[in-house]
Scaffold this motif. Structure first.
Motif, short mmCIF file in Angstrom:
data_model
loop_
_atom_site.label_atom_id
_atom_site.label_comp_id
_atom_site.label_asym_id
_atom_site.label_seq_id
_atom_site.Cartn_x
_atom_site.Cartn_y
_atom_site.Cartn_z
N ARG A 105 69.07 59.85 111.11
CA ARG A 105 68.41 59.09 110.04
C ARG A 105 69.48 57.75 109.53
NH1 ARG A 105 64.30 60.95 110.99
NH2 ARG A 105 63.40 59.64 109.19
N THR A 118 72.16 52.23 118.77
CA THR A 118 71.17 52.45 117.79
C THR A 118 69.79 53.08 118.28
OG1 THR A 118 72.00 50.38 116.60
CG2 THR A 118 69.87 50.93 116.13
N LYS A 124 70.06 56.53 118.76
CA LYS A 124 70.15 57.27 117.39
C LYS A 124 68.63 57.67 117.15
CE LYS A 124 74.33 55.66 115.30
NZ LYS A 124 74.98 54.67 114.36
N VAL A 125 67.78 56.64 117.35
CA VAL A 125 66.46 56.77 117.07
C VAL A 125 65.74 57.73 118.02
CG1 VAL A 125 64.12 55.67 117.05
CG2 VAL A 125 65.84 54.29 116.06
N VAL A 130 69.59 55.14 110.60
CA VAL A 130 69.02 53.89 111.07
C VAL A 130 68.00 53.52 110.13
CG1 VAL A 130 67.69 52.44 113.12
CG2 VAL A 130 69.41 54.19 113.57
N THR A 155 64.07 48.96 111.29
CA THR A 155 64.70 48.99 112.69
C THR A 155 63.95 50.27 113.35
OG1 THR A 155 66.43 47.80 111.84
CG2 THR A 155 66.66 49.02 113.83
N ARG A 156 63.94 51.23 112.61
CA ARG A 156 63.26 52.52 113.49
C ARG A 156 61.90 52.46 113.84
NH1 ARG A 156 64.88 57.83 113.25
NH2 ARG A 156 66.38 57.36 111.91
#
Length: 354
Positions: free
Chosen positions: A39, A30, A33-34, A41, A45-46
């Motif tokens: 996109r 996760t 991904k950030v 997430v 959370t981002r």
């Protein structure tokens, strides 16, 4: 093991990602991904992850320089199987720029090895032919430690990536080869019931017999660890019975070598009086006397897939598949031959008394 020169993009990204993932209570994937601007997430959370990354001194135009080591942990290194697999893992890791640290669980528990993954220079762990308690597996899931299991000795929990081979099919192929040679009384030196791999090979053996219309006979089964000395004792018992088999399927090379030694002690000629098929096809199989017909595990590919799955886990690109299964193949050598004609083989006990 010497460190590899150079680093791949995937290998640079783990240490800071892991620290932030643990702080945020999310997976390393996760956070990755950030970092990469994906996109998928959630906005909240981002934002939380970006704030933590910023507090750690990271900005989007900076590379994340982190872990370069992979821990590769075996139960032991006492047989050709872990050594063959270790070579495949080291070669695959080096190709991706990782340094490999090889160890065993003989003097350091799996829990201690998992604790070692907390170090910022460690990208994760590949655990081979070892048993993981439910507690250890839950810790892997709860703390997001990147761990990949290869040929585990206990059933993995959902969410823990694991890699094996087509054990059931390999067992069936071994029996089919012997059936094609005319054998009908086929014994097995099997793995322990708690071993998923050993259990699947035994089930493949049973399936092969069933498809040929041959009733399963528990008297032809001798379960042992994947161990040479145990296999000698088991095979001596199997081959000294009143109706010994004309062929034996051993579920590892170590066990197959034990069968060959038992046959030697009982003055049974291989393959003229007894055919033997092994499983693994390590270097010992080809150099045995006679060379062993064997179901081959793809050691190089196992190493490549294990490292790829670990790297995908680090990068957050893993496809969400827990279990990976690679195909086995049959290698025919001199330890198998057509079944002897009925009545042409003396009982081993008769030979010993003569």
């Amino acid at each position: 093991m010497a460190p590899a020169n150079g680093r791949s993009g995937g290998g640079r990204r783990h240490g800071l990602l892991t620290a932030v993932a643990r702080q945020a209570g999310v997976s390393v994937g996760t956070v990755s991904k950030v970092v990469h601007g994906r996109r998928d997430v959630g906005a909240e959370t981002r934002a939380r992850i970006l704030e933590m990354l910023s507090e750690a001194g990271w900005s989007s135009d900076q590379p994340i320089v982190t872990a370069q080591r992979i821990l590769v942990v075996f139960r032991d290194l006492d047989s050709p199987y872990p050594l063959e697999l270790a070579r495949g893992l080291v070669d695959a890791a080096a190709a991706q720029g990782f340094e490999v640290v090889v160890g065993t669980t003989m003097h350091r528990s799996v829990t201690e090895w998992i604790d070692g993954c907390d170090r910022p220079d460690v990208a994760g762990m590949v655990l081979v032919i070892s048993r993981m308690t439910e507690r250890d597996q839950r810790r892997v899931l709860d703390t997001h430690v990147p761990v990949v299991l290869v040929d585990p000795l206990s059933e993995p929990m959902p969410g823990v990536p694991n890699i094996g081979v087509t054990n059931w099919r390999g067992g069936r192929d071994a029996v089919q080869h012997l059936l094609d040679l005319g054998h009908r009384r086929i014994g097995i030196v099997a793995g322990r019931p708690h071993s998923p791999a050993g259990g699947a090979r035994l089930q493949g053996y049973r399936a092969g017999l069933h498809e040929a219309g041959i009733a399963f006979d528990s008297g032809l089964v001798r379960p042992t660890d994947f161990d040479y000395e145990e296999a000698i004792e088991a095979a001596c018992s199997l081959l000294s019975g009143p109706e010994p088999p004309t062929a034996v399927f051993a579920t590892s090379d170590a066990q197959a070598l034990g069968v060959l030694e038992a046959a030697r002690r009982l003055h049974i000629a291989v393959p003229d009086e007894l055919s033997v098929v092994s499983f693994d096809d390590t270097s010992n199989a080809a150099t045995a006397s006679p060379p062993l017909t064997a179901i081959r595990q793809p050691f190089e590919e196992l190493g490549q897939v294990a490292i790829r799955v670990l790297q995908e886990t680090l990068e957050g690109t893993a496809p969400g598949v827990d279990h990976y299964e690679l195909a086995t193949t049959l290698t025919v050598r001199a330890s198998t031959a057509p079944a002897p004609a009925a009545g042409s083989v003396d009982h081993p006990g008769h030979r010993e008394r003569s």
